[in-house]
Design a protein around this motif. Structure first.
Motif, PDB file in Angstrom:
ATOM      1  N   ARG A   1      -1.383  11.212   1.137  1.00  0.00           N
ATOM      2  CA  ARG A   1      -1.483   9.801   0.751  1.00  0.00           C
ATOM      3  C   ARG A   1      -1.805   9.726  -0.737  1.00  0.00           C
ATOM      4  O   ARG A   1      -2.654  10.465  -1.224  1.00  0.00           O
ATOM      5  CB  ARG A   1      -2.603   9.138   1.570  1.00  0.00           C
TER       6      ARG A   1
ATOM      7  N   VAL B   1       1.413   6.503   4.238  1.00  0.00           N
ATOM      8  CA  VAL B   1       0.699   7.658   4.773  1.00  0.00           C
ATOM      9  C   VAL B   1       1.741   8.569   5.418  1.00  0.00           C
ATOM     10  O   VAL B   1       2.513   8.120   6.250  1.00  0.00           O
ATOM     11  CB  VAL B   1      -0.337   7.231   5.831  1.00  0.00           C
TER      12      VAL B   1
ATOM     13  N   THR C   1       0.853  -1.189   0.000  1.00  0.00           N
ATOM     14  CA  THR C   1       0.000   0.000   0.000  1.00  0.00           C
ATOM     15  C   THR C   1       0.888   1.237   0.000  1.00  0.00           C
ATOM     16  O   THR C   1       2.061   1.175   0.376  1.00  0.00           O
ATOM     17  CB  THR C   1      -0.912   0.039   1.239  1.00  0.00           C
ATOM     18  N   ASN C   2       0.334   2.328  -0.438  1.00  0.00           N
ATOM     19  CA  ASN C   2       1.090   3.581  -0.454  1.00  0.00           C
ATOM     20  C   ASN C   2       1.244   4.106   0.974  1.00  0.00           C
ATOM     21  O   ASN C   2       0.345   3.953   1.793  1.00  0.00           O
ATOM     22  CB  ASN C   2       0.360   4.615  -1.318  1.00  0.00           C
TER      23      ASN C   2
END
Lengths: 134, 143
Positions: B20, B5, B2-3
């Protein structure tokens, strides 16, 4: 303490505001390497031992440091667990934000998957208030 | 994967910057915030079921939602969409009904990333959400 959110919150408030001061952050950084006396703490800074004493009092009431009562030198100690409480509070916020955006990723992925009846909806624009003068 | 945060708290201010990236078009990310049916699917937190009680997604429009936990306890939230600009900006207030008067100001803005996903026509967008203390005028000075 963990079971009493109000008290715990108040302590977090005090700890964060105590650390809003650069001198106090430097003192905490110094104490992370080991206990020190007021004189030793004042050394690197261009401030009096009295000013350092005030900073220590703020850190002490925030639960971040403690002083040995008995010893003549009264060295100041860092309460490492207090710092851990701060970082765990930040981690909690971060973890919640990360989980929230992973859920958003999943929603976006589902929306991008071409499905009958769904594709058309994807093209459809949601309400555009700027174009509705009434 | 996942990218990441990125959460930044500017010293001396009462707000956070959250950045994000999403592997989706800006329009899709915006719609996930604009469409109440999509919004309740991701706003969370985990384990709570969200239901929209009002949703007037336009400048000055009210919104509200409820979250129910496993024991049936209900938590209510409300706010006002102050500014809505398509695919670009949402400014809204946010209040937990259990703590009336503690109103935060959220700003969500999208900025298109220069990075294109390789081999994909999907654009990336990086909405930036700013949650601030509503009473902090400084919140806007560094915008």
């Amino acid at each position: 303490l963990a079971d009493q959110p109000d008290q715990s919150d108040a302590l977090l408030d005090r700890a964060f505001s105590a650390l809003a001061d650069p001198v106090r952050r430097a003192i905490v950084a110094r104490l992370s390497r080991g206990p020190a006396t007021l004189g030793e703490l004042a050394g690197p800074f261009d401030i009096t031992a009295q000013a350092v004493s005030k900073h220590i009092s703020v850190l002490e009431s925030a639960g971040l440091v403690w002083r040995t009562r008995e010893a003549q030198r009264r060295p100041v100690h860092l309460d490492a667990s207090a710092l851990e409480r701060l970082t765990s509070w930040i981690d909690q916020y971060r973890l919640e934000a990360e989980a929230r955006y992973r859920r958003l990723d999943a929603v976006l992925a589902a929306e991008q998957t071409p499905r009958p009846g769904r594709n058309q909806r994807a093209q459809e624009s949601w309400p555009q208030p700027k174009e509705k003068p009434e | 994967m996942t990218n990441p945060v990125v959460i930044e708290a500017a010293p001396g201010t009462g707000y956070l910057d959250i950045t994000r990236e999403f592997d989706a078009p800006v329009q899709a990310v915006f719609r996930a915030h604009a469409d109440p049916d999509l919004y309740v699917q991701w706003i969370g937190p985990r384990g709570l079921t969200s239901t929209v009680t009002s949703w007037d997604f336009r400048d000055g429009g009210n919104y509200g939602f409820e979250q129910r936990d496993a024991t049936g306890e209900v938590y209510g939230f409300r706010g006002v969409f102050h500014t809505v600009i398509a695919n670009s900006l949402i400014i809204q207030t946010f209040e937990y009904l259990g703590a009336p008067g503690e109103v935060s100001l959220d700003r969500l803005r999208s900025s298109r990333s220069r990075m294109d996903a390789p081999g994909s026509s999907a654009e990336r967008s990086s909405p930036r959400q700013r949650r601030s203390n509503a009473w902090s005028p400084k919140a806007w000075s560094t915008a």
